[in-house]
Scaffold this active site. Structure first.
Site, PDB file in Angstrom:
ATOM      1  N   GLY A 145      -5.068  -4.252  -5.016  1.00 48.98           N
ATOM      2  CA  GLY A 145      -4.635  -2.960  -4.288  1.00 48.98           C
ATOM      3  C   GLY A 145      -3.316  -3.503  -3.685  1.00 48.98           C
ATOM      4  N   GLU A 156      -5.763  -9.364  -5.595  1.00 50.19           N
ATOM      5  CA  GLU A 156      -4.813  -9.181  -6.637  1.00 50.19           C
ATOM      6  C   GLU A 156      -3.725  -7.906  -5.752  1.00 50.19           C
ATOM      7  OE1 GLU A 156      -4.252 -10.110  -9.812  1.00 50.19           O
ATOM      8  OE2 GLU A 156      -5.872 -11.762  -9.756  1.00 50.19           O
ATOM      9  N   GLN A 182      -1.218  -4.675   2.274  1.00 45.11           N
ATOM     10  CA  GLN A 182      -1.695  -4.104   3.763  1.00 45.11           C
ATOM     11  C   GLN A 182      -3.174  -4.104   3.638  1.00 45.11           C
ATOM     12  OE1 GLN A 182       1.367  -4.961   4.796  1.00 45.11           O
ATOM     13  NE2 GLN A 182       0.171  -3.552   6.469  1.00 45.11           N
TER      14      GLN A 182
END
Lengths: 486, 468
Positions: free
Chosen positions: B188, B210, B191
């Protein structure tokens, strides 16, 4: 916002660069600039650093032995075996293997990449932070350092402030042997370390307690910094009924008392049947007397506790269960006698925290199965020991438990094998090192594919719009039968 | 109160029972995955078409086939991967058995995203299952149709005592992350990556992240613009640009830009026709929120190709922007859409500096006829993966580790790297009992002679552990 650092800005925009406000900013900036300049990339530079480490060890052998003697009452023998030689071996291995480790690794290709060059390129991460503990202050600083330097990183080393003499040698002598634009030692206690951890590093290597490991990982998470954490726990030592008690006692006593028990992989407690206990205890006494004499406190070969705080902690543990061997202590000497406790309850402090001292509790179990359950109810340890003449028993224990490392019928000798990855699992840690594993830990493995700039006719086939037949062809070309193997 | 407690407990108990350990069990799971793909191909193609307007071609190539390859590879190599790895010994351990044992971690959590919702769920899942773990899969709630297939159909093909799908949005995921896992695999954005790693730190759970970033694409003066345009346009527009490794922006000289723009237009027209919105081969934006985000980016710089959008269709036209400033949003965030900004640089050195001033990307692309140029960029930058003269083909090679560096991620997977990612490598030394006379030499009290013998046994001269 997807990070842009901004041209020319410092890597930590959150910190004002007011002199004196941040004691680390200048050092880190200097190292980062050195890294960006590419200075650490060549094999020659790295080999020069490793040779520097080697000279540091050779030219200061006496000083280092004295240092370890002052910090931990380590005998020269112990210092050599467990600190200096191990470091030298790692440096030598890295020097011998550097070019091989640095080489691009070609990989198997599939049909669509047949004409390409596909390989893994090893790259340094950049600025590495190594945080080391006090129990093997040289070894646990230098061995990670070997890996970080061999991999081409710039390094900040923060040795433990508790092993004061080693800290001083590392801070004052070691840097003279390395390129100081690419290496720095920083000093400080927990508070300073906390502030250091606010900065961004490209890799953090930490050896210490699980409690602090969590703090380090949480700090690393803020910058998405990868970490290796070499932590600890209570290392079980199962002694099967089917064994020779004296042999077992020799090995258990030796590895428990080494460095006065202040070893992350020392057997922490014994699990055995009451029958076995009855044979083991006298054998342990015999071993301890043979090793350290009738008055262990006067033996040259027994270490001392690092400081007052740990001494007090250990002295309190002496009142758990029942003392059957040892139990003496001497505050003025930070001395704890090699001690064996029996009749201990799982709830007592000696079975709740990592002991890290020359105290060995024995807990009774009635079967191998019960021992395995006992072990599996607890956190995964850094090391696990089994003593048995039956290889079936050893293998059962191996198969049905998990731990960082495992030894059958032996103590932590596996540490001397650079071909084995040294690591924890679960609460005992993550990541690994020693030998090539160190180099790999401190390297980014970059997947590279170099394709031909032309031959567009071949590649045209993959562009839309698609006919059915083209689709089938492409799926086939990418497919498994054409993808060779790992 | 805690919707996950029972599921996690069940999976932990199954793991403790040892069920997932034998090769036969693991192979059965992998075969189950294989059957899932084969028996539900049409259903999956429809789900992906509904979620992302993925063409059958794209879905086949980038979701189904790539997952199938991973499964097949794992099935073929399972036993080899599972085997104890013997290691070289020194003199002191000559009589011992020294090896590395691969063990599952236990309970693994896989959090997967919406852009390749099948591949990015199944790819890691293959590794986790092959390594003998129990798995909780939390697919993205944004790719709703695929989420449904994964939740309702996939479990039927696996042993459900060892595998579960949990559903939810950010809030439920946050609660899920409060639990302890033995490994967390997250795909994803950075953040959320930080949030995942921070949650993992509380339990000292190792992670693979990842993530993403802005993948630079340097186009050298020495190139064939049409070839480059084909490749850049193809990989930029694949899945409507919603690919973590897509070229995000181009760096080139104004001269190259002058040649590249018409070549890009030509490529886009050839690929998608004069009205790309009616091409079956162009994807759509996943949802309203991202559509609006991308539509906002269309006002950065100056549009020279495309620029159209259609909210009712979540359609963004293949677009090229020029005259973009570094400070504009299109150069500040990962684009994740079919928009390609071109930034001018005056030299290779300037391009390298530009790249190195920014976060390390997941992928880096260089187009040049000169292998020297390609190698120089490779040598003077860092990124998760790198490709010279092509787009993200490195993904298709299971022999290459796929992962990021810096803020684009940590850890890697694909092929054997997946198995290794989800395994603990346990160092083992087995000594035959007895022979105490030999080993007695190391016990105190110590003599110099004893030390000499021991050092030799451990030492470098006799150290046969040179093979690594």
């Amino acid at each position: 916002m997807s990070g842009i650092k901004g041209p020319g800005s410092a890597k930590d925009p959150g910190l004002e660069s007011t002199p004196g406000m941040d004691p680390f900013a200048d050092t880190l900036q200097r190292l980062r600039e050195a890294f960006s300049s590419g200075r650490t990339r060549s094999a020659e530079f790295r080999a020069a650093q490793l040779n520097g480490l080697s000279r540091f060890l050779r030219e200061n052998k006496q000083l280092l032995q004295e240092t370890l003697a002052r910090d931990l009452h380590k005998a020269a023998f112990h210092s050599d075996i467990s600190e200096l030689i191990l470091c030298q071996n790692e440096v030598d291995l890295a020097l011998r293997s550097l070019h091989t480790w640095m080489k691009d690794e070609p990989v198997a290709k599939n049909l669509v990449t047949q004409l390409d060059s596909a390989f893994i390129r090893k790259e340094p991460f950049g600025l590495v932070l190594i945080l080391t503990p006090w129990n093997y202050p040289l070894n646990l600083s230098l061995v990670p350092l070997v890996g970080a330097l061999a991999a081409g990183n710039c390094v900040v080393l923060k040795p433990s402030e508790m092993s004061k003499c080693a800290e001083r040698v590392l801070a004052e002598v070691l840097p003279r042997y390395l390129d100081q634009s690419c290496f720095a030692v920083v000093l400080g206690g927990p508070e300073k370390t906390g502030k250091l951890l606010e900065h961004e590093f490209d890799y953090i290597f930490f050896t210490g307690s699980s409690r602090v490991g969590k703090i380090v990982m949480a700090a690393a998470a803020k910058h998405l910094t990868p970490v290796t954490l070499e932590l600890g726990g209570k290392n079980p030592c199962y002694v099967d009924d089917n064994c020779d008690p004296q042999t077992v006692a020799n090995r258990v006593a030796f590895f428990r008392c080494f460095n006065a028990g202040q070893t992350c992989v020392a057997p922490d407690y014994v699990l055995c049947s009451p029958e076995m206990q009855a044979r083991l205890v006298p054998a342990l006494q015999s071993a301890i007397t043979r090793f350290y004499g009738n008055d262990p406190q006067s033996s040259q070969d027994l270490g001392r506790i690092i400081n007052e705080k740990h001494f007090q902690r250990l002295r309190d543990l002496l009142s758990c269960g029942r003392v059957v061997i040892g139990g003496q202590s001497d505050e003025s000497d930070l001395y704890i006698a090699p001690t064996v406790l029996v009749d201990v309850q799982e709830t007592e402090p000696v079975m709740q925290e990592e002991i890290f001292g020359p105290i060995l509790p024995i807990v009774n179990v009635r079967s191998l199965g019960q021992a395995i359950d006992f072990i599996n109810r607890r956190e995964k340890p850094l090391a696990l020991y089994v003593f048995s003449k039956s290889s079936q028993v050893v293998n059962q224990m191996l198969d049905r438990t998990s731990s960082g490392n495992f030894a059958g019928n032996e103590g932590f000798t596996y540490l001397t094998l650079t071909s084995l990855p040294f690591s924890g699992v679960g609460k005992s840690g993550m990541g690994r090192y020693h030998g090539k594993f160190s180099f790999d830990t401190f390297s980014h493995h970059r997947a590279c594919l170099l394709s031909h700039s032309g031959l567009e006719m071949l590649k045209n086939i993959r562009y839309p719009p698609y006919s059915d037949c083209r689709q089938k062809l492409l799926t086939w070309a990418l497919g498994s039968h054409s993808c060779n193997l790992l």
